[in-house]
Scaffold this active site. Sequence first.
Site, PDB file in Angstrom:
ATOM      1  NE  ARG A   1       7.779  40.396  42.219  1.00 47.43           N
ATOM      2  CZ  ARG A   1       8.094  39.512  43.173  1.00 47.43           C
ATOM      3  NH1 ARG A   1       7.157  38.757  43.709  1.00 47.43           N
ATOM      4  NH2 ARG A   1       9.332  39.389  43.589  1.00 47.43           N
TER       5      ARG A   1
ATOM      6  CB  VAL B   1      12.764  35.879  42.814  1.00 55.35           C
ATOM      7  CG1 VAL B   1      12.722  35.073  44.099  1.00 55.35           C
ATOM      8  CG2 VAL B   1      11.865  37.114  42.941  1.00 55.35           C
ATOM      9  CG  ASP B   2      16.495  40.521  40.686  1.00 50.99           C
ATOM     10  OD1 ASP B   2      17.492  39.814  40.437  1.00 50.99           O
ATOM     11  OD2 ASP B   2      16.498  41.429  41.537  1.00 50.99           O
TER      12      ASP B   2
ATOM     13  CD  GLU C   1      16.169  52.410  55.545  1.00 48.64           C
ATOM     14  OE1 GLU C   1      15.414  53.129  54.882  1.00 48.64           O
ATOM     15  OE2 GLU C   1      15.797  51.362  56.132  1.00 48.64           O
TER      16      GLU C   1
ATOM     17  CG  HIS D   1      13.735  33.908  49.047  1.00 50.43           C
ATOM     18  ND1 HIS D   1      13.639  35.166  49.599  1.00 50.43           N
ATOM     19  CD2 HIS D   1      13.890  33.056  50.094  1.00 50.43           C
ATOM     20  CE1 HIS D   1      13.741  35.083  50.925  1.00 50.43           C
ATOM     21  NE2 HIS D   1      13.909  33.818  51.244  1.00 50.43           N
TER      22      HIS D   1
ATOM     23  N   GLY E   1      22.014  44.973  51.126  1.00 44.68           N
ATOM     24  CA  GLY E   1      20.691  45.318  50.606  1.00 44.68           C
ATOM     25  C   GLY E   1      19.557  44.459  51.115  1.00 44.68           C
ATOM     26  CB  THR E   2      18.838  41.739  53.018  1.00 45.92           C
ATOM     27  OG1 THR E   2      17.675  41.071  53.527  1.00 45.92           O
ATOM     28  CG2 THR E   2      20.016  41.430  53.916  1.00 45.92           C
ATOM     29  CB  SER E   3      14.813  44.862  55.551  1.00 42.46           C
ATOM     30  OG  SER E   3      14.053  43.681  55.318  1.00 42.46           O
TER      31      SER E   3
HETATM   32  P1  OAD Z   1      13.433  44.422  51.829  1.00 45.27           P
HETATM   33  O1  OAD Z   1      12.567  45.201  50.901  1.00 45.27           O
HETATM   34  O2  OAD Z   1      12.830  43.893  53.075  1.00 45.27           O
HETATM   35  O3  OAD Z   1      14.690  45.297  52.256  1.00 45.27           O
HETATM   36  C1  OAD Z   1      15.439  45.999  51.311  1.00 45.27           C
HETATM   37  C2  OAD Z   1      16.666  46.536  52.024  1.00 45.27           C
HETATM   38  O4  OAD Z   1      17.496  47.130  51.054  1.00 45.27           O
HETATM   39  C3  OAD Z   1      16.363  47.633  53.073  1.00 45.27           C
HETATM   40  O5  OAD Z   1      17.113  47.348  54.250  1.00 45.27           O
HETATM   41  C4  OAD Z   1      16.871  48.914  52.411  1.00 45.27           C
HETATM   42  O6  OAD Z   1      17.404  49.827  53.367  1.00 45.27           O
HETATM   43  C5  OAD Z   1      17.967  48.373  51.527  1.00 45.27           C
HETATM   44  N1  OAD Z   1      18.245  49.172  50.329  1.00 45.27           N
HETATM   45  C6  OAD Z   1      17.379  49.815  49.513  1.00 45.27           C
HETATM   46  N2  OAD Z   1      18.008  50.360  48.482  1.00 45.27           N
HETATM   47  C7  OAD Z   1      19.327  50.072  48.645  1.00 45.27           C
HETATM   48  C8  OAD Z   1      20.496  50.357  47.882  1.00 45.27           C
HETATM   49  N3  OAD Z   1      20.455  51.052  46.736  1.00 45.27           N
HETATM   50  N4  OAD Z   1      21.674  49.868  48.333  1.00 45.27           N
HETATM   51  C9  OAD Z   1      21.744  49.158  49.496  1.00 45.27           C
HETATM   52  N5  OAD Z   1      20.676  48.863  50.242  1.00 45.27           N
HETATM   53  C10 OAD Z   1      19.485  49.312  49.821  1.00 45.27           C
HETATM   54  O7  OAD Z   1      14.084  43.268  50.934  1.00 45.27           O
HETATM   55  P2  OAD Z   1      14.717  41.877  51.398  1.00 45.27           P
HETATM   56  O8  OAD Z   1      15.432  42.025  52.685  1.00 45.27           O
HETATM   57  O9  OAD Z   1      15.475  41.347  50.237  1.00 45.27           O
HETATM   58  O10 OAD Z   1      10.792  37.039  50.035  1.00 45.27           O
HETATM   59  O11 OAD Z   1      13.418  41.008  51.598  1.00 45.27           O
HETATM   60  C11 OAD Z   1      13.559  39.664  51.985  1.00 45.27           C
HETATM   61  C12 OAD Z   1      12.434  38.857  51.431  1.00 45.27           C
HETATM   62  O12 OAD Z   1      11.172  39.436  51.823  1.00 45.27           O
HETATM   63  C13 OAD Z   1      12.332  38.841  49.916  1.00 45.27           C
HETATM   64  O13 OAD Z   1      13.229  37.912  49.333  1.00 45.27           O
HETATM   65  C14 OAD Z   1      10.917  38.432  49.695  1.00 45.27           C
HETATM   66  C15 OAD Z   1      10.242  39.334  50.701  1.00 45.27           C
HETATM   67  O14 OAD Z   1       9.011  38.908  51.178  1.00 45.27           O
HETATM   68  C16 OAD Z   1       9.949  36.246  49.350  1.00 45.27           C
HETATM   69  O15 OAD Z   1       9.232  36.674  48.469  1.00 45.27           O
HETATM   70  C17 OAD Z   1       9.997  34.827  49.772  1.00 45.27           C
END
Ligand code: OAD
Length: 247
Positions: free
Chosen positions: A69, A102-103, A215, A118, A187-189
């Site tokens: 990663r 974390v990137d 979404e 994170h 950009g977070t689910s």
């Molecule tokens: P997710 O993978 O759960 O969600 C990604 C979100 O980004 C989704 O709601 C997509 O619809 C949206 N998305 C995708 N591409 C996009 C774009 N180009 N522009 C805007 N939105 C877009 O990722 P996180 O919510 O970040 O934790 O996940 C939260 C945590 O879950 C992460 O930090 C990680 C993971 O387990 C740890 O590792 C502790």
Amino acid sequence: MNSIHALAEALQRTDSLAVITGAGVSSESGIPTFRGAGGLWRQYRAEDLATPQAFARDPQLIWEWYEWRRALCMGARPNAAHRVLAAMEQGAIDFLLITQNVDGLHLRAGSRKAEEIHGSLLRQRCTVCGQRTELPLAPLSSLPPCCPACGGVGRPDVLWFGESYDDGQMQRVHSFLAGASLVLVAGTSGVVPIPLQLAMFAKQHGALLAEINIEKTALSLAADFCLKMPAAEAFSQLAEASGLQLR
Ligand code: OAD
């Protein structure tokens, strides 16, 4: 409201802006998200790779996954969303970026008023003395790496499932959010509940709430502004609409 111009106007009026980002902000840089199509947690089981128990069982395997990663992230470039966010903190307003990513791409784009809640793939943390150390820009020669201070075994400096958020960091985040006038979540689910909790905390303290996502999410209904579009495009258009100079 769901127009760029309405959100750009709100951004121009705000004196204290918090931005909360998730994996979607980096997906246009080629970094996989966790959920949804191509998401990491579709291919891998989090409990096998992202828990303290998994690390205790097989530190070499865990490091190999994090090295893969890390190489992806080092090979990626910040996109327009990262660059616009770095420019936003240069203005006169109070600003805080809170990222789950974390990137390292926000920091590489120039963000400094940032809390990586994170952790970061670009650092290791000693399991013995706790010292954090930047990792070299090349692949590690032996795994797991040792702590340069005490020789203890290093672990990736990321938050794993079952671990607690850093208290001091969360205090700083909450104290900023309590006074924020606008919180923008991109950009977070919201499957991991922290972004929702932080955004709702800010809203309860009087902040307007905006969301950028391709979404609908659990936050969308509560949002005062909802832009259903990719983050890089949304932030580029916001920068243009509000006359923000990019570096
Ligand atoms: P997710 O993978 O759960 O969600 C990604 C979100 O980004 C989704 O709601 C997509 O619809 C949206 N998305 C995708 N591409 C996009 C774009 N180009 N522009 C805007 N939105 C877009 O990722 P996180 O919510 O970040 O934790 O996940 C939260 C945590 O879950 C992460 O930090 C990680 C993971 O387990 C740890 O590792 C502790």
